[in-house]
Design a protein around this motif. Structure first.
Motif, PDB file in Angstrom:
ATOM      1  N   LEU A   2       0.791  -1.378  -0.015  1.00 50.99           N
ATOM      2  CA  LEU A   2      -0.129  -0.207   0.067  1.00 50.99           C
ATOM      3  C   LEU A   2       0.869   1.267  -0.292  1.00 50.99           C
ATOM      4  O   LEU A   2       2.003   1.231   0.607  1.00 50.99           O
ATOM      5  CB  LEU A   2      -0.856  -0.036   1.255  1.00 50.99           C
ATOM      6  CG  LEU A   2      -1.871  -1.210   1.378  1.00 50.99           C
ATOM      7  CD1 LEU A   2      -2.529  -1.200   2.788  1.00 50.99           C
ATOM      8  CD2 LEU A   2      -2.921  -1.041   0.251  1.00 50.99           C
ATOM      9  N   LYS A   3       0.368   2.327  -0.669  1.00 51.11           N
ATOM     10  CA  LYS A   3       1.124   3.332  -0.916  1.00 51.11           C
ATOM     11  C   LYS A   3       1.075   4.248   0.747  1.00 51.11           C
ATOM     12  O   LYS A   3      -0.006   4.180   1.442  1.00 51.11           O
ATOM     13  CB  LYS A   3       0.809   4.399  -1.746  1.00 51.11           C
ATOM     14  CG  LYS A   3       0.746   4.171  -3.197  1.00 51.11           C
ATOM     15  CD  LYS A   3      -0.253   4.896  -3.923  1.00 51.11           C
ATOM     16  CE  LYS A   3       0.305   6.384  -4.061  1.00 51.11           C
ATOM     17  NZ  LYS A   3      -0.503   7.023  -5.303  1.00 51.11           N
ATOM     18  N   ASN A   4       2.308   4.723   1.293  1.00 50.09           N
ATOM     19  CA  ASN A   4       2.381   5.483   2.411  1.00 50.09           C
ATOM     20  C   ASN A   4       2.058   4.575   3.602  1.00 50.09           C
ATOM     21  O   ASN A   4       1.675   5.157   4.632  1.00 50.09           O
ATOM     22  CB  ASN A   4       1.490   6.724   2.670  1.00 50.09           C
ATOM     23  CG  ASN A   4       2.005   7.487   1.157  1.00 50.09           C
ATOM     24  OD1 ASN A   4       3.090   7.892   1.001  1.00 50.09           O
ATOM     25  ND2 ASN A   4       0.928   8.253   0.451  1.00 50.09           N
ATOM     26  N   VAL A   5       2.156   3.272   3.581  1.00 47.54           N
ATOM     27  CA  VAL A   5       1.892   2.263   4.643  1.00 47.54           C
ATOM     28  C   VAL A   5       3.178   1.809   4.943  1.00 47.54           C
ATOM     29  O   VAL A   5       3.658   0.933   4.157  1.00 47.54           O
ATOM     30  CB  VAL A   5       0.636   1.521   4.707  1.00 47.54           C
ATOM     31  CG1 VAL A   5       0.666   0.588   5.875  1.00 47.54           C
ATOM     32  CG2 VAL A   5      -0.841   2.241   4.444  1.00 47.54           C
ATOM     33  N   ASP A   6       3.581   1.709   6.065  1.00 45.05           N
ATOM     34  CA  ASP A   6       5.089   1.126   6.492  1.00 45.05           C
ATOM     35  C   ASP A   6       4.942  -0.428   6.229  1.00 45.05           C
ATOM     36  O   ASP A   6       4.094  -1.296   6.607  1.00 45.05           O
ATOM     37  CB  ASP A   6       5.380   1.386   7.907  1.00 45.05           C
ATOM     38  CG  ASP A   6       6.884   0.862   8.351  1.00 45.05           C
ATOM     39  OD1 ASP A   6       7.103  -0.498   7.872  1.00 45.05           O
ATOM     40  OD2 ASP A   6       7.529   1.734   8.665  1.00 45.05           O
ATOM     41  N   PRO A   7       5.661  -0.927   5.382  1.00 45.48           N
ATOM     42  CA  PRO A   7       5.482  -2.350   4.852  1.00 45.48           C
ATOM     43  C   PRO A   7       5.568  -3.443   6.086  1.00 45.48           C
ATOM     44  O   PRO A   7       5.138  -4.583   6.104  1.00 45.48           O
ATOM     45  CB  PRO A   7       6.678  -2.615   3.861  1.00 45.48           C
ATOM     46  CG  PRO A   7       7.925  -1.659   4.222  1.00 45.48           C
ATOM     47  CD  PRO A   7       6.889  -0.592   4.798  1.00 45.48           C
ATOM     48  N   LEU A   8       6.151  -3.103   7.158  1.00 43.95           N
ATOM     49  CA  LEU A   8       5.996  -3.780   8.532  1.00 43.95           C
ATOM     50  C   LEU A   8       4.822  -4.013   8.878  1.00 43.95           C
ATOM     51  O   LEU A   8       4.271  -5.206   9.834  1.00 43.95           O
ATOM     52  CB  LEU A   8       6.943  -3.297   9.354  1.00 43.95           C
ATOM     53  CG  LEU A   8       8.568  -3.332   9.566  1.00 43.95           C
ATOM     54  CD1 LEU A   8       9.018  -2.701  10.627  1.00 43.95           C
ATOM     55  CD2 LEU A   8       9.110  -4.854   9.091  1.00 43.95           C
ATOM     56  N   LEU A   9       3.706  -3.228   8.520  1.00 42.86           N
ATOM     57  CA  LEU A   9       2.290  -3.317   9.135  1.00 42.86           C
ATOM     58  C   LEU A   9       1.697  -4.296   8.288  1.00 42.86           C
ATOM     59  O   LEU A   9       0.820  -3.964   7.359  1.00 42.86           O
ATOM     60  CB  LEU A   9       1.631  -1.735   9.173  1.00 42.86           C
ATOM     61  CG  LEU A   9       2.425  -0.679   9.976  1.00 42.86           C
ATOM     62  CD1 LEU A   9       1.872   0.589  10.039  1.00 42.86           C
ATOM     63  CD2 LEU A   9       2.267  -1.251  11.484  1.00 42.86           C
ATOM     64  N   ASN A  10       1.832  -5.449   8.985  1.00 42.98           N
ATOM     65  CA  ASN A  10       0.884  -6.494   8.194  1.00 42.98           C
ATOM     66  C   ASN A  10      -0.602  -6.445   8.306  1.00 42.98           C
ATOM     67  O   ASN A  10      -0.887  -5.442   9.083  1.00 42.98           O
ATOM     68  CB  ASN A  10       1.244  -8.014   8.764  1.00 42.98           C
ATOM     69  CG  ASN A  10       1.092  -8.123  10.132  1.00 42.98           C
ATOM     70  OD1 ASN A  10       0.006  -8.078  10.588  1.00 42.98           O
ATOM     71  ND2 ASN A  10       2.189  -8.305  10.833  1.00 42.98           N
ATOM     72  N   ALA A  11      -1.614  -6.953   7.571  1.00 44.99           N
ATOM     73  CA  ALA A  11      -2.873  -7.086   7.780  1.00 44.99           C
ATOM     74  C   ALA A  11      -3.361  -7.212   9.065  1.00 44.99           C
ATOM     75  O   ALA A  11      -4.650  -6.337   9.398  1.00 44.99           O
ATOM     76  CB  ALA A  11      -3.725  -7.963   6.767  1.00 44.99           C
ATOM     77  N   ASP A  12      -3.104  -8.193   9.872  1.00 46.87           N
ATOM     78  CA  ASP A  12      -3.386  -8.232  11.071  1.00 46.87           C
ATOM     79  C   ASP A  12      -3.279  -7.028  11.931  1.00 46.87           C
ATOM     80  O   ASP A  12      -4.168  -6.655  12.842  1.00 46.87           O
ATOM     81  CB  ASP A  12      -3.078  -9.703  11.777  1.00 46.87           C
ATOM     82  CG  ASP A  12      -3.374 -10.902  11.038  1.00 46.87           C
ATOM     83  OD1 ASP A  12      -4.341 -10.926  10.459  1.00 46.87           O
ATOM     84  OD2 ASP A  12      -2.781 -11.923  11.180  1.00 46.87           O
ATOM     85  N   VAL A  13      -2.014  -6.711  12.167  1.00 45.75           N
ATOM     86  CA  VAL A  13      -1.669  -5.348  12.854  1.00 45.75           C
ATOM     87  C   VAL A  13      -2.454  -4.229  12.395  1.00 45.75           C
ATOM     88  O   VAL A  13      -2.953  -3.718  13.314  1.00 45.75           O
ATOM     89  CB  VAL A  13       0.066  -5.153  12.820  1.00 45.75           C
ATOM     90  CG1 VAL A  13       0.280  -3.739  13.508  1.00 45.75           C
ATOM     91  CG2 VAL A  13       0.327  -6.231  13.594  1.00 45.75           C
ATOM     92  N   LEU A  14      -2.767  -3.948  11.286  1.00 47.56           N
ATOM     93  CA  LEU A  14      -3.520  -2.905  10.687  1.00 47.56           C
ATOM     94  C   LEU A  14      -4.940  -2.899  11.085  1.00 47.56           C
ATOM     95  O   LEU A  14      -5.383  -2.005  11.518  1.00 47.56           O
ATOM     96  CB  LEU A  14      -3.562  -2.886   9.231  1.00 47.56           C
ATOM     97  CG  LEU A  14      -2.000  -2.024   8.679  1.00 47.56           C
ATOM     98  CD1 LEU A  14      -2.055  -2.141   7.185  1.00 47.56           C
ATOM     99  CD2 LEU A  14      -1.984  -0.727   8.900  1.00 47.56           C
ATOM    100  N   TYR A  15      -5.384  -4.235  11.127  1.00 50.30           N
ATOM    101  CA  TYR A  15      -6.945  -4.559  11.524  1.00 50.30           C
ATOM    102  C   TYR A  15      -7.014  -4.085  12.999  1.00 50.30           C
ATOM    103  O   TYR A  15      -7.864  -3.411  13.403  1.00 50.30           O
ATOM    104  CB  TYR A  15      -7.220  -5.932  11.351  1.00 50.30           C
ATOM    105  CG  TYR A  15      -8.743  -6.235  11.851  1.00 50.30           C
ATOM    106  CD1 TYR A  15      -9.636  -5.769  11.035  1.00 50.30           C
ATOM    107  CD2 TYR A  15      -8.627  -6.672  13.207  1.00 50.30           C
ATOM    108  CE1 TYR A  15     -10.769  -6.116  11.477  1.00 50.30           C
ATOM    109  CE2 TYR A  15     -10.131  -6.970  13.516  1.00 50.30           C
ATOM    110  CZ  TYR A  15     -11.226  -6.718  13.004  1.00 50.30           C
ATOM    111  OH  TYR A  15     -12.425  -6.935  13.588  1.00 50.30           O
ATOM    112  N   ALA A  16      -5.936  -4.602  13.780  1.00 53.07           N
ATOM    113  CA  ALA A  16      -6.354  -4.309  15.365  1.00 53.07           C
ATOM    114  C   ALA A  16      -5.951  -2.909  15.458  1.00 53.07           C
ATOM    115  O   ALA A  16      -6.573  -2.280  16.328  1.00 53.07           O
ATOM    116  CB  ALA A  16      -5.138  -5.088  16.014  1.00 53.07           C
TER     117      ALA A  16
END
Length: 157
Positions: A2-16
């Motif tokens: 995703l643009k402007n989203v740190d690549p360490l932030l996986n889907a589960d972390v982003l959801y939480a």
């Protein structure tokens, strides 16, 4: 990706992080922390992971999208070194630099005793385990709010 989203932030972390509300707390912990057992007691109920990153790098990723609470005095806490509460290890100094950079101001960590940290972690919204191998790479962050430009502001911010 995703643009402007740190690549360490996986889907589960982003959801939480998105599901958390104002005042909810999250834990970012090192590899020594009993993350899985503590995470089972949290609101989210399962462990989240940012593998392959140390705690300061994971904090940078999380704080790139998570506002810290400006309505409380201490929205960021660090686990105290046992028997040496005023000692600040390198991992905590590095984490402090990430918090200050994300906030654009000095925002010192408040310290919390180890067993009090464990108890607070069990009450948190979620736990994010990192690949941090240094001891005392454990932190609490309280989520803030994103206010509209014309909304009243907290005088502490």
């Amino acid at each position: 990706m995703l643009k402007n989203v740190d690549p360490l932030l996986n889907a589960d972390v982003l959801y939480a992080l998105r599901a958390m509300g104002h005042g909810d707390e999250l834990i970012i912990c090192d590899a020594n922390f009993p993350a899985d057992s503590v995470a089972r007691a949290t609101v989210f109920g399962k462990l989240l992971r940012i593998d392959g990153a140390d705690a300061p790098r994971a904090i940078r990723a999380v704080l790139s999208v998570l506002p810290l609470d400006t309505f409380v005095d201490d929205p960021a806490l660090r686990m105290e070194v046992v028997g040496e509460p005023s000692t600040i290890p390198a991992v905590q100094r590095e984490a402090q630099a990430e918090v200050n950079a994300a906030e654009g101001r000095e925002l010192p960590f408040k310290s919390i005793e180890r067993f009090a940290f464990y108890e607070r972690a069990r009450q948190a919204y979620c736990v994010i385990a990192t690949g941090e191998q240094r001891g005392y790479g454990c932190f609490v962050f309280k989520k803030g709010v994103m206010l509209a430009p014309d909304a009243p502001r907290n005088p502490n911010s």
